[in-house]
Scaffold this motif. Sequence first.
Motif, PDB file in Angstrom:
ATOM      1  N   VAL A   1       0.872  -1.172   0.000  1.00 52.71           N
ATOM      2  CA  VAL A   1       0.000   0.000   0.000  1.00 52.71           C
ATOM      3  C   VAL A   1       0.910   1.223   0.000  1.00 52.71           C
ATOM      4  O   VAL A   1       1.664   1.454   0.946  1.00 52.71           O
TER       5      VAL A   1
ATOM      6  N   LEU B   1      -3.175   0.369   8.491  1.00 56.18           N
ATOM      7  CA  LEU B   1      -4.053  -0.327   7.550  1.00 56.18           C
ATOM      8  C   LEU B   1      -5.214  -0.931   8.328  1.00 56.18           C
ATOM      9  O   LEU B   1      -5.026  -1.541   9.373  1.00 56.18           O
TER      10      LEU B   1
ATOM     11  N   VAL C   1      -7.144   2.706   4.563  1.00 56.48           N
ATOM     12  CA  VAL C   1      -5.920   3.286   5.109  1.00 56.48           C
ATOM     13  C   VAL C   1      -6.317   4.481   5.962  1.00 56.48           C
ATOM     14  O   VAL C   1      -7.119   5.322   5.539  1.00 56.48           O
TER      15      VAL C   1
END
Length: 526
Positions: free
Chosen positions: A236, A258, A298
Motif C-alpha cells: 500500500v 491499515l 488506510v
Amino acid sequence: MTALAASALLVPAAARADVSEAELTLGFDRLAADRVVKISLSVTSASAVTNVTAHLRYLSSTAEPYATLQLTRTQGTDDDGVWEAEYRPDIAARPGVSVVDTVITTADGATTTRRAGFVDCYTTTIEGLAGSPSVVDADHPDTTLRGRLMVRRSRDEAAEPAAGAAVSAADAKATTGADGSFALNVRGAPTVDASAQGPLCSTEQKAPVTVAMQATEISARLTPGSTVAPYTQMSVDGKVLRHGSAGLAPAAGVTVALDLSSGLADRSPLQVRTAADGTFHAFFTAARDVGVSGTVAVEAQGGGFLTGSKTSLGTMNIRNTATIDDFVLLGRPLAYGEAIVADGTLVVRPDFTNVTNLPVYLEYSRDGKTGWTIWARQTLDRPKAFYFNTTKPVTQDGYWRFRYPGGPRNTAAVSPVKYIDVKYRTQMYDFNASPEPVKKGKTITVKGLLYRFMDKAVPGPNAPVSIYFKPSGSSKWSQVATVKTASSGWFSKTFKADKDGTWMASYNGSANYFASDKPSDYVDVR
C-alpha cells in the motif's frame, strides 16, 4: 489537604491468624502545621487481638524500619475494635514515600500484616503559566511557556518560590530561578510537569496554548491488485497531505495504519510513518484461505497538530490464480465451412483446495474486442490440458480465445486472442491441352474451368490463371502465360507447338481464396 491510604494486602506471617477482617488507613494533612500521620487499623478476629505494632520504612518495603510504634485500641473490643497511633515524620531527613506495616498479633500467637503508605512533601503549584504565541499550528508549532513554581509548607503560610527545581514539558527541561520562574521552548501544547523532588510534591498543568488543528487527506493504491493469490506480498503506497495555512502541504511523521477485514492478512500489518514528503509504504501478506473477501482501508491517525483521515481502497479478494496456457488453433487459414480444432491447458495455482468442475469456453468475436460469444464448451474435472474438436462450420474470419469464468475460489482466466482467416477453396475442372499429338508449328490450345466453393460450387470469374510448361526430359516448370477466367470461369490460351512437354494451369489464390490444384496434360509434338 488530607492524604489517605488504605490496604487489605495480606503479608505472609509465621502462622495463620484467625483475623477475618483488617483495614489499615493513614491520614496525613500536608498543609497542617503539626504534619502528623494518623494511623488507624480496624480489626475483627475470632480470638482477641493481643498486640498491634507499626513499622515505618523509608522508600522501600524491604528497608530497615526507621520507627516502630505501638498502636492502642481506641474503640470496640479486642475481638472487634480500632487501634490507633500518631507519628510526626521528619521531612528534612526522609522526604517522599514511607511504607507503614502494621503487624497484628492474636491470642493464638499468629500474626497478620497490613501495609499502606504516605508521601511526605510540601504542596507545589504552577502559577502564571502562559504561552507565547498562545495559538500554534503545524506551520508555526513552537511556543515559549513561562511560569513560576511555588511551594506552600503549611496552611498558615503563603506560597513562596521553589528555587532550583526541575521543570519539564515534553522534551524541554528547565531549572527554576530564585523567584521560581522558568521558561520552556516547546512544540504544541504539552503539559508542564514538576516531578516530586526532595521535599517538593509533584504538580502539573496543561499549557494554556490553543492548537489550531489542520485537516488531512490521504490517497493510496493497493498493489499488485484487488484479487490476488494466497500469500501474495501486498503493498500500500500513498501520501498524506495537510491543509496548511498556504494550501495543501506534505504531512510528515504521521502514523498510518491499515484497516483490513478479518481473514485478509496472514498477520496484522505494522503501522508506518510518513516521510518528509508525506509519502508512505505499508505492506502485508495475504492470508492462505482462498475465497476470502473483505475491505481494505488506510487511516492517517490524528494527533499533535493534525486531524485524522481515512480512505477506502475497495474490496480485496484472495483467490487461486488461474491461467490458460499452450493455446493452439489448428488449420490457419481455415477453409470455408470447416470446423475449429483447438487445445490448451488450464492451470490453477496454488490450489490448496483441489478445485473441481471447471467450465472452459471456446469463444468467437468478429473484431477481437467486443461481441464475444461461446462457440463450444466443456467442463474439466481438474485443472489440466483440454482439447476442442468442434463440428460447427466456420464461415467468416474472426478472433478466437479460451475463457475460464473463475469461481468463488479461483480468478477468471482468458487465453491470448488468435485470428483465423477463413478462405474459399478453389479447384480446376476439365483441364486440357490439345490437339494431341500435334505437328510442330501448329497451335496448341490450353484451357480449363475454375470453380470456387462457397455455400455451393460456382464458376470463378475474372481470376488470374498461370500457365506453365515443362519440356520433356526436364524437371523445371516455366511460366509461359497468365490469363483471366471469363464470367463462366473458363480460361483458354493458344501456343505454337515447338517441342514435346507437359502443360499445367494454376490459380495461386488471393486474400479470400485458397490456391487451386494444378492439373497437367502432356502433348506429343511431332
